[in-house]
Write an enzyme that holds these catalytic residues in place. Structure first.
Site, PDB file in Angstrom:
ATOM      1  N   GLU A 168      46.598  47.183  36.402  1.00 50.56           N
ATOM      2  CA  GLU A 168      45.766  47.953  35.464  1.00 50.56           C
ATOM      3  C   GLU A 168      46.570  48.998  34.676  1.00 50.56           C
ATOM      4  OE1 GLU A 168      42.561  49.487  37.827  1.00 50.56           O
ATOM      5  OE2 GLU A 168      41.961  47.492  38.528  1.00 50.56           O
ATOM      6  N   ASN A 210      48.239  42.374  37.040  1.00 53.43           N
ATOM      7  CA  ASN A 210      46.855  42.148  37.451  1.00 53.43           C
ATOM      8  C   ASN A 210      45.956  43.170  36.762  1.00 53.43           C
ATOM      9  OD1 ASN A 210      44.921  40.821  39.375  1.00 53.43           O
ATOM     10  ND2 ASN A 210      44.757  42.897  40.211  1.00 53.43           N
ATOM     11  N   HIS A 242      35.938  40.643  37.685  1.00 51.26           N
ATOM     12  CA  HIS A 242      34.746  41.336  38.192  1.00 51.26           C
ATOM     13  C   HIS A 242      33.683  41.200  37.101  1.00 51.26           C
ATOM     14  CE1 HIS A 242      36.663  42.972  41.721  1.00 51.26           C
ATOM     15  NE2 HIS A 242      37.635  43.495  40.991  1.00 51.26           N
ATOM     16  N   GLU A 282      40.135  38.534  41.841  1.00 49.21           N
ATOM     17  CA  GLU A 282      39.134  39.452  42.401  1.00 49.21           C
ATOM     18  C   GLU A 282      37.725  39.081  41.948  1.00 49.21           C
ATOM     19  OE1 GLU A 282      40.160  43.596  41.930  1.00 49.21           O
ATOM     20  OE2 GLU A 282      42.316  43.167  41.972  1.00 49.21           O
ATOM     21  N   ASP A 287      34.013  38.446  41.532  1.00 49.15           N
ATOM     22  CA  ASP A 287      32.647  38.592  42.044  1.00 49.15           C
ATOM     23  C   ASP A 287      31.731  38.644  40.837  1.00 49.15           C
ATOM     24  OD1 ASP A 287      33.093  41.269  41.175  1.00 49.15           O
ATOM     25  OD2 ASP A 287      33.424  41.976  43.207  1.00 49.15           O
TER      26      ASP A 287
END
Length: 385
Positions: free
Chosen positions: A181, A224, A260, A289, A291
């Site tokens: 990030e 990432n 996400h 990651e 979801d």
């Protein structure tokens, strides 16, 4: 036929043998135990359904927001959780246990207990590990963020941390999220809230990759980030930076999208195209990651339509990854709502994982399983052809 850039890990062997129950002659389970909500036989395992060389993973719950919840450490104390973790997944990512505040809580002290336990667990269960993360603006310990360090001291601290952590697990971790990030949503470097970039300049990012590579030449080293699923200002910034670093000979091996997602927003339909442009640079790509949260009704129970939409999002992310040759790592950010980070950080949203709080499988789980099976079937056909 998919190109296999990772060494194939042998899958778990014997399937769990559960007795079949028929008729009234079968005794009911004890009152203090629930009957298993579903089978873990080999055909129903995500890791077994996946094509050869494709790793399906999950985050390992612990640390972070879990420390403020009314339950003990999930990975340490929840046996059913660990049982599903071992049988369903071929890859694991420490959710918080390798972040700076957890693994390096004091300047002269490391705490490797939980990270070591996860790596040993993975090795026992023939799983690979994704390391997360080495250079980030968040979840740094107070001693670091509020310390009075010179630039030389900070640089030495980062190098020592990366060398120590990556070196400890050399040969045991498949991929590392080296820089996490580092851009904001407008594609600008985080020159204020990232202590490393603010104090040491943008060149520290390249150094982090160099140091990680020196500590473990076999590990694949990744950028990432979130909100980089689409072709946008943020992913454009990474695309330009990666080209610059590769031209300098910096050992950058991969680019990963966190994914996400929320059903209140549209699906990133150009995800596959975005992964392909990084693949064209010679990078491996990954979903790290995933979801899919949703706005829940007042009852807290989603509608069938909401569950179908969520399942469709999961399916489409997986399909995009499977369609790109170098995308061989696909990780969901936890598998049960019991330990999800989403309700803690997104008020009114939840139900983001592929299993409920009592580990019952949602349509999203079956969407992943069936998509993996179809991809594996086609892969076997290509191999025979």
């Amino acid at each position: 036929m998919r190109s296999l850039r990772f060494a194939t890990v042998t899958l778990a062997t014997a399937a769990l043998c559960l007795p079949l129950t028929t008729g009234a002659a079968t005794a009911a389970p004890p009152a203090d135990r629930k009957a298993p909500p579903h089978s873990h036989a080999a055909p129903d395992r995500l890791r077994s359904a996946a094509p050869e060389g494709f790793f399906v993973g999950t985050a390992v719950a612990g640390g972070g927001h879990h420390l403020s919840q009314d339950y003990p450490d999930p990975f340490t104390h929840d046996k059913e959780y660990r049982r599903i973790l071992a049988r369903q997944f071929g890859s694991v990512s420490p959710e918080n246990q390798m972040k700076w505040d957890f693994i390096h809580p004091e300047r002269d002290r490391y705490d490797f207990g939980q990270a070591d336990a996860i790596v040993r667990f993975a090795e026992r269960n023939r799983q690979v590990v994704r390391g997360h993360t080495l250079l980030w603006h968040s979840q740094n310990p107070e001693w670091l963020e509020k310390g009075d360090f010179s630039a030389e001291e900070l640089r030495a601290l980062l190098r020592e941390h990366i060398t120590t952590v990556v070196g400890r697990y050399a040969g045991r971790i498949q991929q590392w999220d080296v820089a996490n990030e580092i851009f904001d949503d407008q594609g600008r470097l985080r020159t204020q809230d990232n202590i490393w970039i603010r104090e040491l300049g943008p060149g520290i990012v390249a150094d982090a990759f160099r140091w990680a590579h020196e500590a473990d030449p076999e590990a694949k080293l990744f950028f990432n980030d979130y909100n980089v699923e689409s072709v946008n200002a943020k992913s454009d910034a990474y695309h330009a930076l990666v080209q610059d670093l590769l031209a300098q000979g910096v050992p950058v091996h991969g680019f990963s999208v966190q994914a996400h997602l929320s059903t209140r927003y549209g699906f990133p339909g150009d995800l596959e195209d975005n992964l392909r442009r990084f693949d064209a640079l010679g990078l491996e790509t990954a979903v790290t990651e995933l979801d899919v949260r949703m706005d829940l009704p007042e009852s807290g129970v989603p509608t069938k339509a909401q569950e179908r939409k969520q399942a469709d999002y999961y399916r489409r992310v997986l399909q995009a990854c499977l369609a790109v040759d170098g995308c061989n790592s696909f990780t969901i950010w936890g598998f049960t709502d019991k330990y999800s980070w989403v309700p803690v950080f997104f008020e009114g949203e939840g139900f983001a994982n592929v299993m409920t709080e009592d580990f019952a499988r949602k349509p999203a789980f079956y969407a992943l399983r069936d998509t993996l099976k179809e991809a594996a079937r086609k892969d076997r056909g290509h191999r025979r052809g």
